[in-house]
Design a protein around this motif. Structure first.
Motif, PDB file in Angstrom:
ATOM      1  N   VAL A  98      -7.332  -2.581  21.427  1.00 25.79           N
ATOM      2  CA  VAL A  98      -5.989  -2.796  21.948  1.00 25.79           C
ATOM      3  C   VAL A  98      -5.086  -1.642  21.507  1.00 25.79           C
ATOM      4  O   VAL A  98      -4.960  -1.370  20.308  1.00 25.79           O
ATOM      5  CB  VAL A  98      -5.416  -4.139  21.470  1.00 25.79           C
ATOM      6  N   LEU A  99      -4.486  -0.982  22.464  1.00 23.84           N
ATOM      7  CA  LEU A  99      -3.536   0.078  22.168  1.00 23.84           C
ATOM      8  C   LEU A  99      -2.181  -0.549  21.881  1.00 23.84           C
ATOM      9  O   LEU A  99      -1.539  -1.117  22.762  1.00 23.84           O
ATOM     10  CB  LEU A  99      -3.442   1.040  23.361  1.00 23.84           C
ATOM     11  N   THR A 100      -1.772  -0.467  20.629  1.00 20.56           N
ATOM     12  CA  THR A 100      -0.518  -1.068  20.214  1.00 20.56           C
ATOM     13  C   THR A 100      -0.104  -0.467  18.882  1.00 20.56           C
ATOM     14  O   THR A 100      -0.748   0.458  18.379  1.00 20.56           O
ATOM     15  CB  THR A 100      -0.648  -2.606  20.128  1.00 20.56           C
ATOM     16  N   TYR A 101       0.959  -0.965  18.299  1.00 24.16           N
ATOM     17  CA  TYR A 101       1.473  -0.452  17.034  1.00 24.16           C
ATOM     18  C   TYR A 101       1.211  -1.464  15.926  1.00 24.16           C
ATOM     19  O   TYR A 101       0.897  -2.633  16.178  1.00 24.16           O
ATOM     20  CB  TYR A 101       2.966  -0.136  17.159  1.00 24.16           C
ATOM     21  N   ARG A 102       1.366  -1.031  14.682  1.00 27.60           N
ATOM     22  CA  ARG A 102       0.957  -1.837  13.526  1.00 27.60           C
ATOM     23  C   ARG A 102       1.651  -3.194  13.462  1.00 27.60           C
ATOM     24  O   ARG A 102       1.031  -4.203  13.141  1.00 27.60           O
ATOM     25  CB  ARG A 102       1.221  -1.054  12.241  1.00 27.60           C
ATOM     26  N   ALA A 103       2.943  -3.241  13.768  1.00 29.44           N
ATOM     27  CA  ALA A 103       3.709  -4.479  13.579  1.00 29.44           C
ATOM     28  C   ALA A 103       3.228  -5.625  14.464  1.00 29.44           C
ATOM     29  O   ALA A 103       3.484  -6.793  14.153  1.00 29.44           O
ATOM     30  CB  ALA A 103       5.193  -4.216  13.839  1.00 29.44           C
ATOM     31  N   VAL A 104       2.540  -5.326  15.550  1.00 27.30           N
ATOM     32  CA  VAL A 104       2.003  -6.391  16.407  1.00 27.30           C
ATOM     33  C   VAL A 104       1.062  -7.301  15.623  1.00 27.30           C
ATOM     34  O   VAL A 104       0.951  -8.490  15.915  1.00 27.30           O
ATOM     35  CB  VAL A 104       1.299  -5.777  17.638  1.00 27.30           C
ATOM     36  N   SER A 105       0.394  -6.755  14.622  1.00 28.61           N
ATOM     37  CA  SER A 105      -0.588  -7.532  13.859  1.00 28.61           C
ATOM     38  C   SER A 105       0.036  -8.458  12.827  1.00 28.61           C
ATOM     39  O   SER A 105      -0.687  -9.197  12.144  1.00 28.61           O
ATOM     40  CB  SER A 105      -1.571  -6.579  13.162  1.00 28.61           C
ATOM     41  N   GLU A 106       1.362  -8.459  12.701  1.00 36.46           N
ATOM     42  CA  GLU A 106       1.999  -9.340  11.728  1.00 36.46           C
ATOM     43  C   GLU A 106       1.802 -10.803  12.122  1.00 36.46           C
ATOM     44  O   GLU A 106       1.876 -11.160  13.304  1.00 36.46           O
ATOM     45  CB  GLU A 106       3.482  -8.996  11.615  1.00 36.46           C
ATOM     46  N   ALA A 107       1.569 -11.648  11.127  1.00 41.24           N
ATOM     47  CA  ALA A 107       1.149 -13.034  11.359  1.00 41.24           C
ATOM     48  C   ALA A 107       2.128 -13.834  12.201  1.00 41.24           C
ATOM     49  O   ALA A 107       1.724 -14.678  13.016  1.00 41.24           O
ATOM     50  CB  ALA A 107       0.938 -13.727  10.008  1.00 41.24           C
ATOM     51  N   GLN A 108       3.429 -13.577  12.039  1.00 39.33           N
ATOM     52  CA  GLN A 108       4.426 -14.397  12.740  1.00 39.33           C
ATOM     53  C   GLN A 108       4.414 -14.208  14.254  1.00 39.33           C
ATOM     54  O   GLN A 108       5.040 -14.984  14.978  1.00 39.33           O
ATOM     55  CB  GLN A 108       5.836 -14.101  12.211  1.00 39.33           C
ATOM     56  N   ASN A 109       3.697 -13.214  14.747  1.00 35.57           N
ATOM     57  CA  ASN A 109       3.643 -12.982  16.192  1.00 35.57           C
ATOM     58  C   ASN A 109       2.587 -13.828  16.895  1.00 35.57           C
ATOM     59  O   ASN A 109       2.552 -13.844  18.129  1.00 35.57           O
ATOM     60  CB  ASN A 109       3.355 -11.506  16.474  1.00 35.57           C
ATOM     61  N   TRP A 110       1.765 -14.546  16.124  1.00 33.81           N
ATOM     62  CA  TRP A 110       0.601 -15.213  16.701  1.00 33.81           C
ATOM     63  C   TRP A 110       0.609 -16.702  16.386  1.00 33.81           C
ATOM     64  O   TRP A 110       0.894 -17.114  15.265  1.00 33.81           O
ATOM     65  CB  TRP A 110      -0.675 -14.562  16.167  1.00 33.81           C
ATOM     66  N   LYS A 111       0.272 -17.515  17.362  1.00 30.68           N
ATOM     67  CA  LYS A 111       0.268 -18.965  17.190  1.00 30.68           C
ATOM     68  C   LYS A 111      -0.668 -19.414  16.080  1.00 30.68           C
ATOM     69  O   LYS A 111      -0.408 -20.405  15.391  1.00 30.68           O
ATOM     70  CB  LYS A 111      -0.117 -19.641  18.516  1.00 30.68           C
ATOM     71  N   ALA A 112      -1.771 -18.710  15.904  1.00 34.28           N
ATOM     72  CA  ALA A 112      -2.746 -19.087  14.881  1.00 34.28           C
ATOM     73  C   ALA A 112      -2.313 -18.665  13.482  1.00 34.28           C
ATOM     74  O   ALA A 112      -2.993 -18.996  12.501  1.00 34.28           O
ATOM     75  CB  ALA A 112      -4.100 -18.456  15.209  1.00 34.28           C
ATOM     76  N   GLY A 113      -1.188 -17.954  13.373  1.00 37.61           N
ATOM     77  CA  GLY A 113      -0.735 -17.498  12.070  1.00 37.61           C
ATOM     78  C   GLY A 113      -1.433 -16.261  11.567  1.00 37.61           C
ATOM     79  O   GLY A 113      -1.212 -15.819  10.434  1.00 37.61           O
ATOM     80  N   GLN A 114      -2.266 -15.684  12.414  1.00 43.99           N
ATOM     81  CA  GLN A 114      -2.936 -14.429  12.099  1.00 43.99           C
ATOM     82  C   GLN A 114      -3.325 -13.760  13.417  1.00 43.99           C
ATOM     83  O   GLN A 114      -3.496 -14.434  14.435  1.00 43.99           O
ATOM     84  CB  GLN A 114      -4.178 -14.649  11.237  1.00 43.99           C
ATOM     85  N   PRO A 115      -3.447 -12.437  13.434  1.00 42.63           N
ATOM     86  CA  PRO A 115      -3.782 -11.769  14.687  1.00 42.63           C
ATOM     87  C   PRO A 115      -5.227 -12.043  15.096  1.00 42.63           C
ATOM     88  O   PRO A 115      -6.073 -12.329  14.240  1.00 42.63           O
ATOM     89  CB  PRO A 115      -3.580 -10.288  14.357  1.00 42.63           C
ATOM     90  N   PRO A 116      -5.511 -11.999  16.379  1.00 46.52           N
ATOM     91  CA  PRO A 116      -6.894 -12.148  16.842  1.00 46.52           C
ATOM     92  C   PRO A 116      -7.762 -11.002  16.309  1.00 46.52           C
ATOM     93  O   PRO A 116      -7.250  -9.971  15.860  1.00 46.52           O
ATOM     94  CB  PRO A 116      -6.768 -12.077  18.368  1.00 46.52           C
ATOM     95  N   PRO A 117      -9.080 -11.147  16.387  1.00 48.04           N
ATOM     96  CA  PRO A 117      -9.990 -10.135  15.814  1.00 48.04           C
ATOM     97  C   PRO A 117     -10.201  -8.935  16.733  1.00 48.04           C
ATOM     98  O   PRO A 117     -11.339  -8.542  17.020  1.00 48.04           O
ATOM     99  CB  PRO A 117     -11.282 -10.924  15.613  1.00 48.04           C
ATOM    100  N   PHE A 118      -9.095  -8.356  17.212  1.00 46.05           N
ATOM    101  CA  PHE A 118      -9.240  -7.133  18.001  1.00 46.05           C
ATOM    102  C   PHE A 118      -9.060  -5.914  17.103  1.00 46.05           C
ATOM    103  O   PHE A 118      -8.568  -6.006  15.975  1.00 46.05           O
ATOM    104  CB  PHE A 118      -8.272  -7.108  19.189  1.00 46.05           C
ATOM    105  N   ARG A 119      -9.448  -4.749  17.616  1.00 43.62           N
ATOM    106  CA  ARG A 119      -9.287  -3.481  16.894  1.00 43.62           C
ATOM    107  C   ARG A 119      -8.076  -2.752  17.463  1.00 43.62           C
ATOM    108  O   ARG A 119      -7.987  -2.532  18.661  1.00 43.62           O
ATOM    109  CB  ARG A 119     -10.548  -2.630  17.017  1.00 43.62           C
ATOM    110  N   ARG A 120      -7.165  -2.425  16.590  1.00 48.33           N
ATOM    111  CA  ARG A 120      -5.920  -1.790  17.015  1.00 48.33           C
ATOM    112  C   ARG A 120      -6.048  -0.274  16.959  1.00 48.33           C
ATOM    113  O   ARG A 120      -6.521   0.287  15.983  1.00 48.33           O
ATOM    114  CB  ARG A 120      -4.769  -2.253  16.113  1.00 48.33           C
TER     115      ARG A 120
END
Length: 238
Positions: free
Chosen positions: A134-156
């Motif tokens: 996934v082409l994105t920036y570091r802050a996308v991986s912060e836990a509060q952005n995801w319903k599961a409380g953690q980012p999915p297991p993709f490679r940034r």
């Protein structure tokens, strides 16, 4: 290219708008002279031009980023692009993203194919987030952005030009592009059509279709991927 790696004059635009160089302004002036002379009835929306709200009344509008990835340009890196699009109403109907340092061009038009250097391209068919790139920036991986409380297991991963990121997804080199930040239309207009014509689902971060030549000239983030992966990403976001 005569400015690139030649210490171009640059300065900060202020207001978190980032840097600009004399090359950005020169490219903008050249494109405006050429394109508006050819289509004088078209509106004009460019990152480096003064706002002209008469564009909102035009049937067609040029949406331009003279240099997308200006920081990369200043640093002498190759990952900057010119992003040129035409909107008809609120939809993009023609698009070009050109990387001059790489001599690489992506094109698309409404109902036509997406091409890279004249050859058809297509998005990845990945259907799960495990190991997706996934082409994105570091802050996308912060836990509060995801319903599961953690980012999915993709490679940034990251590339400096947002327009180029969308094209890299379009050609299938990466599985998705994701941004939770508001995105300026000139950064994404051309790349959004190229990705869409390559088979990607192209929406804002909420899964809503993008609209262009808007008064605000911005979109509420972006999610771009093959249809199955796109739905997984959007459904996982808060």
């Amino acid at each position: 290219m005569r400015f690139w790696r030649n210490d171009p004059e640059s300065w900060d635009k202020g207001g978190d708008a980032g840097p600009v160089t004399e090359a950005d302004l020169a490219v903008n002036a050249h494109l405006e002279l050429m394109l508006r002379a050819a289509r004088p009835d078209y509106g004009w929306l460019s990152e480096e031009s003064e706002a002209d709200l008469s564009r909102l009344d035009a049937e067609h509008c040029f949406i331009i980023d003279p240099i997308d990835g200006t920081r990369a340009f200043i640093a002498g890196q190759e990952g900057f692009s010119h992003s040129l699009a035409v909107s008809t109403g609120d939809r993009i109907t023609a698009a070009v993203v050109y990387l001059p340092a790489r001599d690489q061009i992506y094109t698309a038009y409404a109902d036509g194919p997406a091409l890279m250097d004249g050859q058809p391209i297509a998005v990845s068919t990945r259907s799960q987030m495990q190991d997706a790139t996934v082409l994105t920036y570091r802050a996308v991986s912060e836990a509060q952005n995801w319903k599961a409380g953690q980012p999915p297991p993709f490679r940034r991963e990251f590339r400096p030009s947002l327009a180029w990121r969308l094209c890299l997804v379009a050609e299938g080199r990466f599985d998705a592009a994701l941004s939770l930040r508001s995105a300026w239309e000139w950064d994404i207009a051309a790349g959004s059509l190229i990705a869409q014509r390559a088979g990607a689902a192209v929406t804002d971060r909420r899964g809503t279709d993008m609209r262009f030549n808007s008064p605000r000239a911005a979109v509420d983030g972006l999610a771009i991927a093959g249809p199955i992966l796109h739905r997984l990403l959007v459904d996982s976001l808060v």
